[in-house]
Design a protein around this motif. Structure first.
Motif, PDB file in Angstrom:
ATOM      1  N   UNK A  96       1.246  34.684  32.352  1.00  0.00           N
ATOM      2  CA  UNK A  96       1.265  35.225  33.715  1.00  0.00           C
ATOM      3  C   UNK A  96       2.703  35.339  34.231  1.00  0.00           C
ATOM      4  N   UNK A  97       3.514  34.329  33.950  1.00  0.00           N
ATOM      5  CA  UNK A  97       4.900  34.341  34.428  1.00  0.00           C
ATOM      6  C   UNK A  97       5.670  35.506  33.816  1.00  0.00           C
ATOM      7  N   UNK A  98       5.637  35.627  32.486  1.00  0.00           N
ATOM      8  CA  UNK A  98       6.422  36.660  31.827  1.00  0.00           C
ATOM      9  C   UNK A  98       5.852  38.057  32.053  1.00  0.00           C
ATOM     10  N   UNK A  99       4.548  38.142  32.282  1.00  0.00           N
ATOM     11  CA  UNK A  99       3.966  39.438  32.604  1.00  0.00           C
ATOM     12  C   UNK A  99       4.548  39.966  33.909  1.00  0.00           C
TER      13      UNK A  99
ATOM     14  N   UNK B 192       8.015  27.493  31.832  1.00  0.00           N
ATOM     15  CA  UNK B 192       8.495  28.872  31.975  1.00  0.00           C
ATOM     16  C   UNK B 192      10.021  28.915  32.029  1.00  0.00           C
ATOM     17  N   UNK B 193      10.610  27.961  32.754  1.00  0.00           N
ATOM     18  CA  UNK B 193      12.075  27.911  32.846  1.00  0.00           C
ATOM     19  C   UNK B 193      12.683  27.664  31.468  1.00  0.00           C
ATOM     20  N   UNK B 194      12.062  26.767  30.713  1.00  0.00           N
ATOM     21  CA  UNK B 194      12.574  26.473  29.369  1.00  0.00           C
ATOM     22  C   UNK B 194      12.495  27.705  28.471  1.00  0.00           C
ATOM     23  N   UNK B 195      11.391  28.438  28.527  1.00  0.00           N
ATOM     24  CA  UNK B 195      11.235  29.625  27.681  1.00  0.00           C
ATOM     25  C   UNK B 195      12.206  30.728  28.102  1.00  0.00           C
ATOM     26  N   UNK B 196      12.500  30.818  29.404  1.00  0.00           N
ATOM     27  CA  UNK B 196      13.519  31.771  29.861  1.00  0.00           C
ATOM     28  C   UNK B 196      14.861  31.444  29.201  1.00  0.00           C
ATOM     29  N   UNK B 197      15.204  30.148  29.196  1.00  0.00           N
ATOM     30  CA  UNK B 197      16.457  29.735  28.551  1.00  0.00           C
ATOM     31  C   UNK B 197      16.439  30.045  27.062  1.00  0.00           C
ATOM     32  N   UNK B 198      15.288  29.827  26.414  1.00  0.00           N
ATOM     33  CA  UNK B 198      15.166  30.137  24.986  1.00  0.00           C
ATOM     34  C   UNK B 198      15.402  31.622  24.738  1.00  0.00           C
ATOM     35  N   UNK B 199      14.826  32.479  25.590  1.00  0.00           N
ATOM     36  CA  UNK B 199      15.004  33.929  25.435  1.00  0.00           C
ATOM     37  C   UNK B 199      16.475  34.312  25.563  1.00  0.00           C
TER      38      UNK B 199
END
Length: 530
Positions: free
Chosen positions: A261-264, A216-223
């Motif tokens: 679930x995290x991004x929701x 989730x942390x990695x995808x936040x950085x990607x966003x």
């Protein structure tokens, strides 16, 4: 910190109340912000437009990214051209029509008129997604997917128009500069979005994190990267974030369920923050002075500009009049429009109207009228479909698969020890879905020999979930090579079909089960043993 906690709890409570009253929850967040604001009851002093623009821009990044992440490409593909034309050409047409109305009917200065049109030209993804989900609005003719893609992808075009008009008002661009700005916004936005998504997928395929939380942390950085990189070189960061989200969301990536679930939850918090902050920034005492003009613009936008744009775009696709009316009515304005209005306040361009409060009024009008009446309009137009499920048009929808699992470990004395799977007799209506050997998860085939210590997971009808079994759905479509084949004819490494939805029934397959067009296959996502 106490005040922040109180506000979040108040937003959650407002969400429950608004859903009971049938009022869009995002309107409740705005009204709550106005209640706490300088002109409200609590009177929290806040008029920092620059800070609000920065905070809201960050919130929009994640809303845009998750809007793409949740868009299911297989559902959107049949209406993708209609959606893209609505989000691009439709946005430009709406901005132009509103600009002409402001100039020649309300007698506002030319560039300021088109600035107002640009700011309110896009529909709001958060509002549309919220109503489709909360009301379970199942619509005919892939209309839900059309609205999802349009509302998720038109904010970048509204942002681009706003930036261009502000640059013209400041005298910062010439003819050639205008052409380059338009090219850079689209080209760098698309290239960065696709490129960052490809790099993120390659990284996640090669490396696995020890904890799901790091995914989730990695995808936040990607966003964040997907917005920041194109923005630094003149590209459209919102377009890039949306494209990155839609590419990642339509690939089977590791720990995707946890990411959903995290991004929701994160996107829900961002929506609360954004709409509350916008309400906090508004001054209700200034509404009466701008209400006449804002009301006229809102009526023209809702009943003239948006319907004309929708009609001109959807008619060549032979869209029915009922669908066109519903799509036009679903064009709600929301957070993005207000954020872009904040940009006009902090920009040095000179305006003679209170654009922020004009747009704020239009958004309130749109969410209250269109958002509240959208479910009623869908039923009145006979556009609802009892056989459809709008939740399946979102990638983040996780269906409750009616399969139960039995898990046990093979001991040395167990009669299956030392036997190949093809030699053992399984319980009726069951299938060996997963084998765990020395911590490694294996999707077994008939030649796999069981040894003591193997943990087996058997599937059968009913419902529960077992950790380690990752399922996804695949529909057998004409021409995909699966229709008319037996399960045994599918290569073991290609897929392990755990269950088949056929009509209103459920089939637990065997090797002789024939696949038909329209079958919905529940497939184990774990790689087969080689």
């Amino acid at each position: 910190m106490l005040a922040v906690a109180v506000v979040i709890v108040a937003c959650v409570i407002c969400n429950k109340i608004s859903s009971r009253l049938g009022v869009p929850m995002l309107l409740a967040f705005i009204l709550l912000g106005m209640f706490f604001g300088s002109d409200g009851v609590v009177k929290i002093p806040f008029s920092n437009y620059a800070l609000a623009e920065q905070v809201c821009s960050v919130a929009l990044i994640f809303i845009m990214f998750y809007g793409g992440f949740g868009t299911k490409w297989s559902e959107a593909k049949p209406v993708i051209w209609q959606s893209l034309l609505l989000s691009s050409l439709g946005t430009v047409m709406t901005a132009g029509l509103v600009g002409l109305f402001c100039r020649y009917v309300l007698h506002i200065a030319l560039l300021e008129s088109f600035l107002i049109g640009a700011v309110i030209s896009s529909t709001d993804a958060a509002s549309v997604f919220s109503i489709l989900r909360s009301k379970r609005l199942n619509l005919r003719y892939n209309t839900a997917s059309m609205l999802e893609v349009e509302s998720g992808s038109n904010d970048p075009f509204s942002y681009m128009l706003t930036v261009i008009v502000l640059s013209l008002m400041n005298g910062e661009v010439s003819g050639s500069g205008f052409a380059y700005m338009l090219f850079a916004q689209i080209f760098f936005g698309v290239v960065c979005g696709v490129g960052i998504a490809a790099l993120a997928l390659a990284f996640m395929k090669r490396f696995r994190f020890a904890s799901p939380g790091f995914d989730a942390i990695f995808i936040v950085a990607v966003a964040v990267f997907s917005y920041a990189i194109p923005a630094c070189i003149g590209g459209n960061g919102y377009l890039s974030a949306y494209l990155t989200g839609i590419i990642l969301g339509n690939r089977r990536i590791h720990n995707k369920k946890a990411l959903v679930h995290f991004f929701d939850g994160m996107t829900g918090l961002m929506q609360m923050l954004l709409f509350f902050l916008l309400g906090l920034l508004a001054f209700p005492s200034q509404m009466p002075s701008i209400a006449p003009r804002a009301f006229c613009i809102a009526l023209f936008l809702t009943f003239v500009a948006r319907p004309i744009a929708v009609c001109l775009i959807l008619t060549p696709f032979k869209s029915s009049l009922r669908q066109q009316i519903l799509v036009a009515w679903a064009g709600m304005r929301g957070a993005a429009s207000i954020v872009f209005a904040i940009m006009t306040v902090i920009n040095p361009a000179v305006t003679h109207n209170d654009i922020f409060h004009i747009v704020f009024f239009i958004v309130l009008f749109s969410i209250l009228l269109q958002g509240t009446l959208l479910p009623i309009a869908a039923r009145w137009l006979r556009m609802t479909d009892a056989g459809a499920d709008v939740m399946k048009t979102f990638n983040d929808y996780i269906d409750e698969v009616p399969v139960q699992f039995i898990q046990f470990t093979v001991t040395e004395s167990h009669p299956w020890a030392g036997k190949a799977i093809c030699e053992i007799v399984l319980p009726p209506d069951s299938l060996l879905a997963l084998l765990v050997r020395k911590g490694e998860q294996i999707a077994p085939n008939g030649g796999t020999v069981l040894v003591p210590g193997d943990t087996l997971v058997l599937s059968g009808k009913a419902g529960d979930r077992v950790c380690g079994v990752q399922l996804y759905e695949r529909t057998v479509r004409p021409g995909d090579g699966w229709a008319g084949r037996k399960i045994s004819e599918i290569p073991p490494g290609e897929a392990l079909v755990v269950m088949i939805r056929r009509g209103n029934g459920v089939v637990i397959p065997s090797g002789d089960t024939m696949l038909n067009e329209g079958d919905v296959l529940v497939v184990n996502d774990t790689k087969s043993e080689k």
